[in-house]
Design an enzyme around this catalytic site. Structure first.
Site, PDB file in Angstrom:
ATOM      1  N   HIS A  79      -2.726   7.375   6.872  1.00 46.60           N
ATOM      2  CA  HIS A  79      -1.726   8.398   6.335  1.00 46.60           C
ATOM      3  C   HIS A  79      -2.382   9.639   5.951  1.00 46.60           C
ATOM      4  O   HIS A  79      -1.539  10.871   6.034  1.00 46.60           O
ATOM      5  CB  HIS A  79      -0.924   7.763   5.198  1.00 46.60           C
ATOM      6  CG  HIS A  79       0.238   6.916   5.330  1.00 46.60           C
ATOM      7  ND1 HIS A  79       1.429   7.578   5.929  1.00 46.60           N
ATOM      8  CD2 HIS A  79       0.371   5.574   5.266  1.00 46.60           C
ATOM      9  CE1 HIS A  79       2.154   6.395   6.050  1.00 46.60           C
ATOM     10  NE2 HIS A  79       1.676   5.341   5.610  1.00 46.60           N
ATOM     11  N   HIS A  88      -4.304   1.593   7.688  1.00 42.76           N
ATOM     12  CA  HIS A  88      -3.005   2.142   7.689  1.00 42.76           C
ATOM     13  C   HIS A  88      -2.696   3.184   6.542  1.00 42.76           C
ATOM     14  O   HIS A  88      -2.273   4.229   6.946  1.00 42.76           O
ATOM     15  CB  HIS A  88      -2.040   1.113   7.099  1.00 42.76           C
ATOM     16  CG  HIS A  88      -0.482   1.239   7.265  1.00 42.76           C
ATOM     17  ND1 HIS A  88       0.555   0.801   8.088  1.00 42.76           N
ATOM     18  CD2 HIS A  88       0.274   2.134   6.356  1.00 42.76           C
ATOM     19  CE1 HIS A  88       1.553   1.477   7.707  1.00 42.76           C
ATOM     20  NE2 HIS A  88       1.375   2.321   6.844  1.00 42.76           N
ATOM     21  N   GLU A  89      -3.207   2.878   5.416  1.00 45.01           N
ATOM     22  CA  GLU A  89      -3.332   3.881   4.164  1.00 45.01           C
ATOM     23  C   GLU A  89      -4.222   5.351   4.660  1.00 45.01           C
ATOM     24  O   GLU A  89      -3.714   6.342   4.395  1.00 45.01           O
ATOM     25  CB  GLU A  89      -3.715   3.362   2.879  1.00 45.01           C
ATOM     26  CG  GLU A  89      -2.609   2.384   2.751  1.00 45.01           C
ATOM     27  CD  GLU A  89      -0.981   2.372   2.741  1.00 45.01           C
ATOM     28  OE1 GLU A  89      -0.738   3.749   2.524  1.00 45.01           O
ATOM     29  OE2 GLU A  89      -0.410   1.508   2.844  1.00 45.01           O
ATOM     30  N   GLN A 143       2.886   9.924   1.080  1.00 47.39           N
ATOM     31  CA  GLN A 143       4.182   9.174   0.960  1.00 47.39           C
ATOM     32  C   GLN A 143       5.123   9.653  -0.060  1.00 47.39           C
ATOM     33  O   GLN A 143       6.363   9.429  -0.184  1.00 47.39           O
ATOM     34  CB  GLN A 143       4.017   7.765   1.176  1.00 47.39           C
ATOM     35  CG  GLN A 143       3.603   7.019   2.647  1.00 47.39           C
ATOM     36  CD  GLN A 143       3.458   5.771   2.463  1.00 47.39           C
ATOM     37  OE1 GLN A 143       2.363   5.246   2.164  1.00 47.39           O
ATOM     38  NE2 GLN A 143       4.286   5.156   3.105  1.00 47.39           N
ATOM     39  N   CYS A 148       6.000  -0.035   7.391  1.00 46.94           N
ATOM     40  CA  CYS A 148       5.500   0.982   6.383  1.00 46.94           C
ATOM     41  C   CYS A 148       6.771   1.426   5.276  1.00 46.94           C
ATOM     42  O   CYS A 148       7.936   1.594   6.010  1.00 46.94           O
ATOM     43  CB  CYS A 148       5.139   2.183   7.377  1.00 46.94           C
ATOM     44  SG  CYS A 148       4.618   3.741   6.302  1.00 46.94           S
ATOM     45  N   LEU A 149       6.515   1.874   4.312  1.00 49.65           N
ATOM     46  CA  LEU A 149       7.590   2.162   3.340  1.00 49.65           C
ATOM     47  C   LEU A 149       8.163   3.584   3.671  1.00 49.65           C
ATOM     48  O   LEU A 149       9.511   3.601   3.293  1.00 49.65           O
ATOM     49  CB  LEU A 149       7.056   2.097   1.723  1.00 49.65           C
ATOM     50  CG  LEU A 149       6.531   1.025   1.188  1.00 49.65           C
ATOM     51  CD1 LEU A 149       5.889   1.114  -0.087  1.00 49.65           C
ATOM     52  CD2 LEU A 149       7.814  -0.171   1.076  1.00 49.65           C
ATOM     53  N   GLY A 155       0.841  -1.375  -0.031  1.00 50.71           N
ATOM     54  CA  GLY A 155      -0.109  -0.038  -0.052  1.00 50.71           C
ATOM     55  C   GLY A 155       0.818   1.354   0.124  1.00 50.71           C
ATOM     56  O   GLY A 155       2.085   1.007   0.454  1.00 50.71           O
TER      57      GLY A 155
END
Ligand code: ZN
Length: 161
Positions: free
Chosen positions: A134, A130-131, A51, A88-89, A46
């Site tokens: 953000h 999670h997304e 991000q 998380c990226l 995701g």
């Protein structure tokens, strides 16, 4: 294929709320495509627009069931509970235990701004939560129970969002 630079923890863009998208543009369509490319290239499941430095309510997800592009996503129902490692990226190489709902229903819009609804369980429910976090400037690290820990590459492939 165009890759965007993934912003990492400490970058202020990750802590700011995102604006609602009320008009589709060629730039936003390109952004969505680039975000999918960037997510796949980084072996994530995701990615949210902040991000890659864009404060707009747009996320992409693929938990292995095909790509999802969600504009203005919003959780409208959640139930159950799951506790597990999350990554998380924007926090590369790390993971930590987070409790999330096991099932969510999300209302969003597609790339033509038509209303859509997505239902997710387990990993997809976790990725959606999670997304969407953000988009309000929230990182999973604020929800971690215990300590963040370093992950192996294999785990990272499974869990990074
Ligand atoms: Zn993330």
């Amino acid at each position: 294929m165009a890759l965007r630079t993934i912003r990492t923890e400490g970058d202020p863009v990750l802590t700011k709320p995102c604006r609602t998208i009320d008009k589709m543009t060629a730039r936003l369509r390109t952004l969505a495509e680039d975000m999918l490319d960037t997510m796949y290239d980084a072996n994530g499941v995701g990615l949210a627009a902040p991000q890659v430095g864009i404060l707009k309510r747009l996320v992409v997800i693929d938990v292995g069931e095909g790509p999802l592009i969600l504009i203005n996503p919003e959780i409208v129902e959640s139930d159950g509970e799951q506790t597990g490692d999350e990554g998380c990226l924007s926090v590369p190489g790390m993971a930590g235990q987070v409790t999330r709902p096991n099932h969510v229903i999300v209302k969003a819009q597609d790339l033509d701004l038509n209303p859509i609804q997505v239902e997710g369980e387990e990993l997809l429910a976790r990725a959606l939560c999670h997304e969407i976090d953000h988009l309000s400037g929230k990182l999973y690290t604020s929800l971690v129970e215990g300590e963040l820990h370093a992950v192996t590459y294999e785990e990272e492939e499974e869990a990074d969002e």
